[in-house]
Enzyme design. Structure first.
Site, PDB file in Angstrom:
ATOM      1  N   GLU A  45       0.835  -1.199   0.064  1.00  0.00           N
ATOM      2  CA  GLU A  45       0.046  -0.061   0.150  1.00  0.00           C
ATOM      3  C   GLU A  45       0.790   1.375   0.175  1.00  0.00           C
ATOM      4  O   GLU A  45       2.173   1.151   0.650  1.00  0.00           O
ATOM      5  CB  GLU A  45      -0.874  -0.096   1.326  1.00  0.00           C
ATOM      6  N   CYS A  74       3.081   8.181   1.627  1.00  0.00           N
ATOM      7  CA  CYS A  74       3.364   7.439   2.823  1.00  0.00           C
ATOM      8  C   CYS A  74       3.764   6.198   1.962  1.00  0.00           C
ATOM      9  O   CYS A  74       2.876   5.731   1.297  1.00  0.00           O
ATOM     10  CB  CYS A  74       2.259   7.366   3.515  1.00  0.00           C
ATOM     11  N   CYS A  97       4.762  -7.328   7.530  1.00  0.00           N
ATOM     12  CA  CYS A  97       5.942  -6.905   8.419  1.00  0.00           C
ATOM     13  C   CYS A  97       5.876  -7.967   9.384  1.00  0.00           C
ATOM     14  O   CYS A  97       4.599  -8.633   9.798  1.00  0.00           O
ATOM     15  CB  CYS A  97       5.237  -5.699   8.976  1.00  0.00           C
ATOM     16  N   CYS A 157       2.579  -5.834  15.469  1.00  0.00           N
ATOM     17  CA  CYS A 157       1.929  -5.179  16.539  1.00  0.00           C
ATOM     18  C   CYS A 157       0.724  -5.362  16.835  1.00  0.00           C
ATOM     19  O   CYS A 157       0.233  -5.407  15.697  1.00  0.00           O
ATOM     20  CB  CYS A 157       2.627  -3.843  16.473  1.00  0.00           C
ATOM     21  N   CYS A 173      -2.141  -3.327  14.772  1.00  0.00           N
ATOM     22  CA  CYS A 173      -1.741  -3.095  13.278  1.00  0.00           C
ATOM     23  C   CYS A 173      -2.244  -4.365  12.382  1.00  0.00           C
ATOM     24  O   CYS A 173      -1.997  -5.064  12.675  1.00  0.00           O
ATOM     25  CB  CYS A 173      -0.171  -2.821  13.262  1.00  0.00           C
ATOM     26  N   GLY A 229       5.445  -2.331   6.845  1.00  0.00           N
ATOM     27  CA  GLY A 229       6.748  -2.961   7.063  1.00  0.00           C
ATOM     28  C   GLY A 229       7.598  -1.990   8.061  1.00  0.00           C
ATOM     29  O   GLY A 229       7.173  -0.959   8.437  1.00  0.00           O
ATOM     30  N   GLU A 230       8.478  -2.734   8.508  1.00  0.00           N
ATOM     31  CA  GLU A 230       9.499  -1.615   9.583  1.00  0.00           C
ATOM     32  C   GLU A 230      10.963  -1.300   8.489  1.00  0.00           C
ATOM     33  O   GLU A 230      11.475  -2.133   8.099  1.00  0.00           O
ATOM     34  CB  GLU A 230      10.142  -2.612  10.659  1.00  0.00           C
ATOM     35  N   SER A 253       9.854   6.234   9.874  1.00  0.00           N
ATOM     36  CA  SER A 253       9.559   6.130  11.215  1.00  0.00           C
ATOM     37  C   SER A 253       9.831   4.471  11.605  1.00  0.00           C
ATOM     38  O   SER A 253       9.921   3.602  10.625  1.00  0.00           O
ATOM     39  CB  SER A 253       7.859   5.845  11.050  1.00  0.00           C
ATOM     40  N   SER A 282       7.851   4.884  16.681  1.00  0.00           N
ATOM     41  CA  SER A 282       6.446   4.452  17.158  1.00  0.00           C
ATOM     42  C   SER A 282       6.515   4.096  18.470  1.00  0.00           C
ATOM     43  O   SER A 282       7.094   2.939  18.778  1.00  0.00           O
ATOM     44  CB  SER A 282       6.277   3.484  16.137  1.00  0.00           C
ATOM     45  N   LEU A 283       6.333   4.916  19.421  1.00  0.00           N
ATOM     46  CA  LEU A 283       6.467   4.354  20.880  1.00  0.00           C
ATOM     47  C   LEU A 283       5.166   3.673  21.380  1.00  0.00           C
ATOM     48  O   LEU A 283       5.311   2.533  21.794  1.00  0.00           O
ATOM     49  CB  LEU A 283       6.545   5.726  21.642  1.00  0.00           C
ATOM     50  N   HIS A 284       4.087   4.361  21.431  1.00  0.00           N
ATOM     51  CA  HIS A 284       2.672   3.701  21.480  1.00  0.00           C
ATOM     52  C   HIS A 284       2.417   3.222  22.855  1.00  0.00           C
ATOM     53  O   HIS A 284       1.326   2.778  23.441  1.00  0.00           O
ATOM     54  CB  HIS A 284       2.546   2.701  20.625  1.00  0.00           C
ATOM     55  N   ASN A 336      -7.021   3.161  14.891  1.00  0.00           N
ATOM     56  CA  ASN A 336      -7.997   3.135  13.754  1.00  0.00           C
ATOM     57  C   ASN A 336      -8.480   1.496  13.812  1.00  0.00           C
ATOM     58  O   ASN A 336      -7.631   0.630  13.908  1.00  0.00           O
ATOM     59  CB  ASN A 336      -7.175   3.280  12.464  1.00  0.00           C
ATOM     60  N   CYS A 388      -2.961   1.421   8.099  1.00  0.00           N
ATOM     61  CA  CYS A 388      -1.893   0.499   7.743  1.00  0.00           C
ATOM     62  C   CYS A 388      -2.209  -1.085   7.296  1.00  0.00           C
ATOM     63  O   CYS A 388      -2.532  -1.558   8.371  1.00  0.00           O
ATOM     64  CB  CYS A 388      -0.626   0.682   8.297  1.00  0.00           C
TER      65      CYS A 388
HETATM   66  S1  SF4 Z   1       3.039  -1.064  13.252  1.00  0.00           S
HETATM   67 FE1  SF4 Z   1       4.538  -0.891  11.836  1.00  0.00          FE
HETATM   68  S2  SF4 Z   1       6.132  -2.272  12.932  1.00  0.00           S
HETATM   69 FE2  SF4 Z   1       4.224  -2.690  13.739  1.00  0.00          FE
HETATM   70  S3  SF4 Z   1       3.439  -4.523  12.652  1.00  0.00           S
HETATM   71 FE3  SF4 Z   1       2.502  -2.555  11.553  1.00  0.00          FE
HETATM   72  S4  SF4 Z   1       3.785  -2.163  10.150  1.00  0.00           S
HETATM   73 FE4  SF4 Z   1       5.024  -3.602  11.310  1.00  0.00          FE
END
Ligand code: SF4
Length: 354
Positions: free
Chosen positions: A93, A106, A113, A117, A120, A159-160, A191, A214-216, A290, A333
Site C-alpha cells: 500500500e 506514505c 511486516c 504489533c 496494526c 513494514g519496518e 518511522s 513508534s512508541l505507543h 484506527n 496501515c
Molecule cells: S505498526 Fe509498523 S512495525 Fe508494527 S506491525 Fe505494523 S507495520 Fe509492522
C-alpha cells in the site's frame, strides 16, 4: 533473462548506460527528466530522446514492476490509498495525503511486516519479503504521476523500515538526488518501531532525514504487550539510540503514539510519556487507534483524546493530535492488503502467518 526494474537504477548508472550507447551527455539528462520531472510511465513517451536510445533502454530495463490494483479516495479529506501489486502477486500500500500546500506520500518498505504489533492490520496479515529500493521509489512515482508530486515523504506504510535499512537508505538517496525527485531530506521522515542497529546505520546517511519512533506505550511492560519487538529492544536501549541520532544528525525526533482507550491513556502513562518527550526534546504525535477487527482494542472518544493531549501539555510536553485521515477507505496501515488476502484461499493465508 529478466529485465531490471528501471527504478532500481540510480541516475549515475543510467548516465553510464546512455554514455555507453555513444549518445551525447544531455541525452541521459533528458531521460532522467522524463522519468522524474515529466513522470512518464513508458520509454515510448520520451519524445525528444532518440528512438535508438529508447529501444536500448527498453531492451535493458523494465519501466517499473508495480501494478495499480486498486485506488480508493476518501470522500472526507481527499486522502487516496493505492493498492499496488508486486510481480509475484502480493500487494503493498501507498498513501497520498493533502493538507493545503503540503502533499505527503506514505510509502511501504516491506510486503507485510514481521513485527506483529497488536494494533496494526499489517502485522496480522504476516510478512512476505523486503521491497527493493526501486519498489519503494516506484510507489512515489505512481503517486506523483497519478495525482500530484509529494512535497513530503514518510516511511510509515507497511513494514519496518530499519529491517530493510539498506534499501530504505538507497531509496532516500534517490528521493533527495536533484536529478531524481530532488526532495529536501528535511521533508523526509523514517518511522521505526525501535530497531537499534538500524537507527545507528540510518545516522550514517550523507544527508540525514527526520526520525520518528513508534512508541505507543511509555514503559516496557505495556510496550512489550503491544509491540513484541520491545522484548528485543527495550526502551533503555532505544532511547539512548535516539539521543545519539539526535546528537549526530541535528534532526528533531518525533514520538508517534496511538491512543487506545482503556489501555495506554491513563494519567500515569501521560506522566511517563511526557518525561520521555521532555528528556529528548521530542514532539509527540498523537493519533487515535484506527479499528482493527482482530485486535480487541478500542478507539477513544474525541473527549478522551483531547483530555490526554491536554494532560501531556500540562506536563510540559509538545503534543498534538494528528487528524485521522481516510477513515472511510480502510486507511489504517495494511487494511486494504488484508482485505485482498482475505479473498485468497484459507490455506494460503494460514501459510503467511508467523
Ligand atoms: S505498526 Fe509498523 S512495525 Fe508494527 S506491525 Fe505494523 S507495520 Fe509492522
Amino acid at each position: 533473462m529478466s529485465l531490471r526494474n528501471l527504478f532500481d537504477v540510480g541516475p549515475e548508472e543510467l548516465r553510464a548506460f546512455v554514455a555507453g550507447l555513444g549518445a551525447p551527455r544531455f541525452c541521459a539528462e533528458q531521460v532522467l527528466h522524463w522519468i522524474y520531472r515529466r513522470r512518464a510511465d513508458r520509454f515510448g513517451a520520451m519524445a525528444n530522446v532518440p528512438a535508438s536510445v529508447r529501444r536500448a533502454l527498453q531492451a535493458e530495463y523494465r519501466f517499473g514492476v508495480l501494478a495499480l490494483l486498486e485506488r480508493q479516495q476518501s470522500g472526507r479529506d481527499l486522502t487516496t490509498k493505492f493498492l499496488l501489486g508486486l510481480p509475484e502477486g502480493d500487494g503493498i500500500e501507498a498513501v497520498f495525503m493533502r493538507d493545503r500546500d503540503r502533499v505527503t506520500g506514505c510509502l511501504s518498505v516491506q510486503a507485510g511486516c514481521p513485527l506483529a504489533c497488536r494494533f496494526c492490520a499489517t502485522g496480522y496479515a504476516g510478512f512476505t519479503r523486503n521491497l527493493s529500493a526501486g519498489e519503494i521509489v516506484e510507489q512515489l512515482h505512481i503517486i506523483a504521476r497519478t495525482l500530484d508530486p509529494p512535497t513530503h515523504v514518510v516511511y510509515m506504510g507497511m513494514g519496518e523500515p530499519l529491517l530493510n535499512v539498506a534499501a530504505v537508505m538507497d531509496s532516500i538517496r534517490r528521493l533527495t538526488d536533484p536529478a531524481a525527485f530532488g526532495l529536501s531530506p528535511r521533508r523526509i521522515t523514517v518511522s521505526t518501531a525501535g530497531i537499534v542497529p538500524g537507527i545507528e546505520r540510518l545516522a550514517t546517511l550523507e544527508r540525514p532525514v527526520n526520525l520518528a519512533l513508534s512508541l505507543h506505550a511509555p514503559n516496557d511492560a505495556l510496550r512489550a504487550e503491544l509491540m513484541p519487538i520491545n522484548r528485543q529492544y527495550p526502551l533503555d536501549r532505544v532511547i539512548p539510540a535516539l539521543k545519539r541520532y539526535l546528537r549526530e544528525t541535528g534532526r528533531r525526533i518525533t514520538l508517534e503514539y496511538i491512543m487506545i482507550a482503556g489501555c495506554n491513556m491513563e494519567a500515569a502513562h501521560a506522566a511517563e510519556l511526557a518525561a520521555i518527550a521532555r528528556e529528548n526534546a521530542a514532539r509527540i504525535n498523537l493519533v487515535a487507534f484506527n479499528p482493527v477487527r482482530e485486535s480487541g482494542l478500542r478507539t477513544p472518544s474525541a473527549e478522551e483524546e483531547g483530555a490526554f493531549r491536554d494532560r501531556l501539555r500540562a506536563l510540559g510536553a509538545d503534543a498534538m493530535i494528528r487528524f485521522r485521515r481516510g477513515r472511510d477507505i480502510n486507511a489504517a496501515c495494511g487494511q486494504l492488503r488484508g482485505r485482498r488476502l482475505e479473498t485468497r484461499s484459507e490455506p494460503d493465508r494460514t501459510a503467511r502467518r508467523r
